[in-house]
Design a protein around this motif. Structure first.
Motif, PDB file in Angstrom:
ATOM      1  N   ASP A  70       8.367  61.121   1.413  1.00 55.58           N
ATOM      2  CA  ASP A  70       8.858  61.539   2.729  1.00 55.58           C
ATOM      3  C   ASP A  70      10.301  62.010   2.588  1.00 55.58           C
ATOM      4  OD1 ASP A  70       9.307  61.969   5.391  1.00 55.58           O
ATOM      5  OD2 ASP A  70       9.378  59.861   5.959  1.00 55.58           O
ATOM      6  N   VAL A  71      10.509  63.309   2.709  1.00 58.93           N
ATOM      7  CA  VAL A  71      11.844  63.903   2.660  1.00 58.93           C
ATOM      8  C   VAL A  71      12.244  64.206   4.099  1.00 58.93           C
ATOM      9  CG1 VAL A  71      13.231  65.821   1.801  1.00 58.93           C
ATOM     10  CG2 VAL A  71      11.374  64.890   0.388  1.00 58.93           C
ATOM     11  N   ASP A  72      13.313  63.567   4.557  1.00 59.17           N
ATOM     12  CA  ASP A  72      13.676  63.620   5.970  1.00 59.17           C
ATOM     13  C   ASP A  72      15.065  64.232   6.160  1.00 59.17           C
ATOM     14  OD1 ASP A  72      13.897  63.277   8.688  1.00 59.17           O
ATOM     15  OD2 ASP A  72      14.110  61.087   8.618  1.00 59.17           O
ATOM     16  N   GLY A  73      15.086  65.525   6.462  1.00 57.52           N
ATOM     17  CA  GLY A  73      16.308  66.218   6.852  1.00 57.52           C
ATOM     18  C   GLY A  73      17.443  66.138   5.852  1.00 57.52           C
ATOM     19  N   ILE A  74      17.170  66.367   4.571  1.00 52.59           N
ATOM     20  CA  ILE A  74      18.237  66.186   3.583  1.00 52.59           C
ATOM     21  C   ILE A  74      19.105  67.434   3.433  1.00 52.59           C
ATOM     22  CG2 ILE A  74      16.904  64.473   2.313  1.00 52.59           C
ATOM     23  CD1 ILE A  74      16.532  66.562   0.083  1.00 52.59           C
ATOM     24  N   ASP A  86      18.977  70.597   5.648  1.00 50.16           N
ATOM     25  CA  ASP A  86      18.005  70.074   6.608  1.00 50.16           C
ATOM     26  C   ASP A  86      16.561  70.291   6.143  1.00 50.16           C
ATOM     27  OD1 ASP A  86      17.218  68.767   8.925  1.00 50.16           O
ATOM     28  OD2 ASP A  86      17.122  70.626  10.095  1.00 50.16           O
ATOM     29  N   SER A 118      12.938  69.005   5.172  1.00 47.16           N
ATOM     30  CA  SER A 118      11.995  67.922   5.456  1.00 47.16           C
ATOM     31  C   SER A 118      10.606  68.325   4.965  1.00 47.16           C
ATOM     32  CB  SER A 118      11.924  67.617   6.953  1.00 47.16           C
ATOM     33  OG  SER A 118      13.161  67.159   7.454  1.00 47.16           O
ATOM     34  N   THR A 127       6.585  66.186   3.629  1.00 51.30           N
ATOM     35  CA  THR A 127       5.861  64.978   3.244  1.00 51.30           C
ATOM     36  C   THR A 127       4.785  65.346   2.226  1.00 51.30           C
ATOM     37  OG1 THR A 127       4.241  65.201   5.039  1.00 51.30           O
ATOM     38  CG2 THR A 127       6.217  63.870   5.484  1.00 51.30           C
ATOM     39  N   GLY A 138      20.535  62.789   5.440  1.00 51.34           N
ATOM     40  CA  GLY A 138      19.100  62.581   5.402  1.00 51.34           C
ATOM     41  C   GLY A 138      18.731  61.599   4.302  1.00 51.34           C
ATOM     42  N   VAL A 189      15.394  60.310   1.281  1.00 51.59           N
ATOM     43  CA  VAL A 189      14.110  60.475   0.612  1.00 51.59           C
ATOM     44  C   VAL A 189      13.481  59.100   0.481  1.00 51.59           C
ATOM     45  CG1 VAL A 189      12.918  61.144  -1.502  1.00 51.59           C
ATOM     46  CG2 VAL A 189      14.877  62.486  -0.695  1.00 51.59           C
ATOM     47  N   ARG A 235      13.609  53.759   0.631  1.00 51.07           N
ATOM     48  CA  ARG A 235      14.592  54.794   0.314  1.00 51.07           C
ATOM     49  C   ARG A 235      14.887  54.791  -1.175  1.00 51.07           C
ATOM     50  NH1 ARG A 235      18.567  56.309   4.456  1.00 51.07           N
ATOM     51  NH2 ARG A 235      20.081  56.208   2.764  1.00 51.07           N
TER      52      ARG A 235
END
Length: 237
Positions: free
Chosen positions: A3-7, A19, A21, A23, A56, A58, A64
């Motif tokens: 899950d990559v969230d807004g990095i 930004d 994101s 999955t 963000g 990962v 995490r």
């Protein structure tokens, strides 16, 4: 699983990812495509924990990556690099055995490691090379050895950075077919792939990157349209 969230990632004062994101579920192969400099390798390095995002996060398996030790992170994600050159004259078997490092205790021992290593060598058709020095192998042979190392690592997630970039068509197809087998066994795989045809054939979904941002995500036939390829790669298809 992944899950990559807004990095966001900046390297040397340059914004490389912004930004981003995405999955990757267990049992899914997601391909990263985009022109050179799009940020594919940086994204791979963020997922395997080699880079901490500036913003963000990962997560792999719900945790995490930034919160995990190097050893714990290596039990979550295995990496097949683009550059398979080595500075030392390790044997093929030694290289594959390195995949077991995250599973060894503080005394460097591990039960039943031999069976895992032998299986990885057999699956990648490199058992006959086990006593050869890695530096004496062809590019295709080295790539299969590094896939064997990733298999021996026994992680639920796998990332690949242009795993077929230096391979001929036959070796590239064999490598991606093997990766597809790992996906079908339940692994989550994220791979940067330069060959759009191969990405369409082997991946469940495609993430198209350009200038460090996600252009589109979806099934190959939806993402790899003629218009999208012309706009992103500046080439007619």
């Amino acid at each position: 699983m992944i899950d990559v969230d807004g990095i966001d990632v900046s390297l040397g004062g340059v914004d490389v990812l912004e930004d981003v994101s995405l999955t990757v579920a267990a049992g899914e192969f997601v391909g990263l495509v985009g022109p050179n400099g799009a940020g594919k390798t940086t994204l791979i390095r963020a997922v395997n924990g080699a880079i901490d995002p500036d913003a963000g996060c990962v997560r792999v398996g719900g945790d995490r990556m930034a919160d995990l030790s190097s050893k714990a992170g290596s039990r979550r994600v295995a990496t097949v690099p683009q550059d398979t050159s080595t500075r030392f004259a390790f044997s093929v078997e030694d290289v594959v055995a390195m995949g077991r490092t995250p599973h060894r205790d503080r005394f460097g021992s591990e039960h039943d490691a031999r069976a895992v290593i032998d299986d990885a060598l057999e699956r990648t058709s490199t058992a006959s090379l086990r006593n050869r020095r890695i530096s004496t192998l062809s590019g295709g042979e080295r790539q299969r050895v590094f896939v064997a190392r990733a298999i021996a690592q026994e992680t639920p997630a796998l990332v690949l950075d242009e795993p077929t970039a230096s391979l001929d068509v036959n070796h590239a197809t064999r490598t991606l077919s093997l990766v597809r087998d790992l996906v079908d066994e339940g692994r989550a795989v994220l791979g940067a792939i330069h060959d759009l045809e191969a990405a369409a054939r082997f991946c469940d979904r495609i993430v198209m990157l350009s200038d460090g941002a996600v252009v589109s995500i979806g099934p190959p036939d939806a993402v790899l349209s003629s218009d999208a390829i012309e706009t992103t790669f500046d080439v007619e298809s």
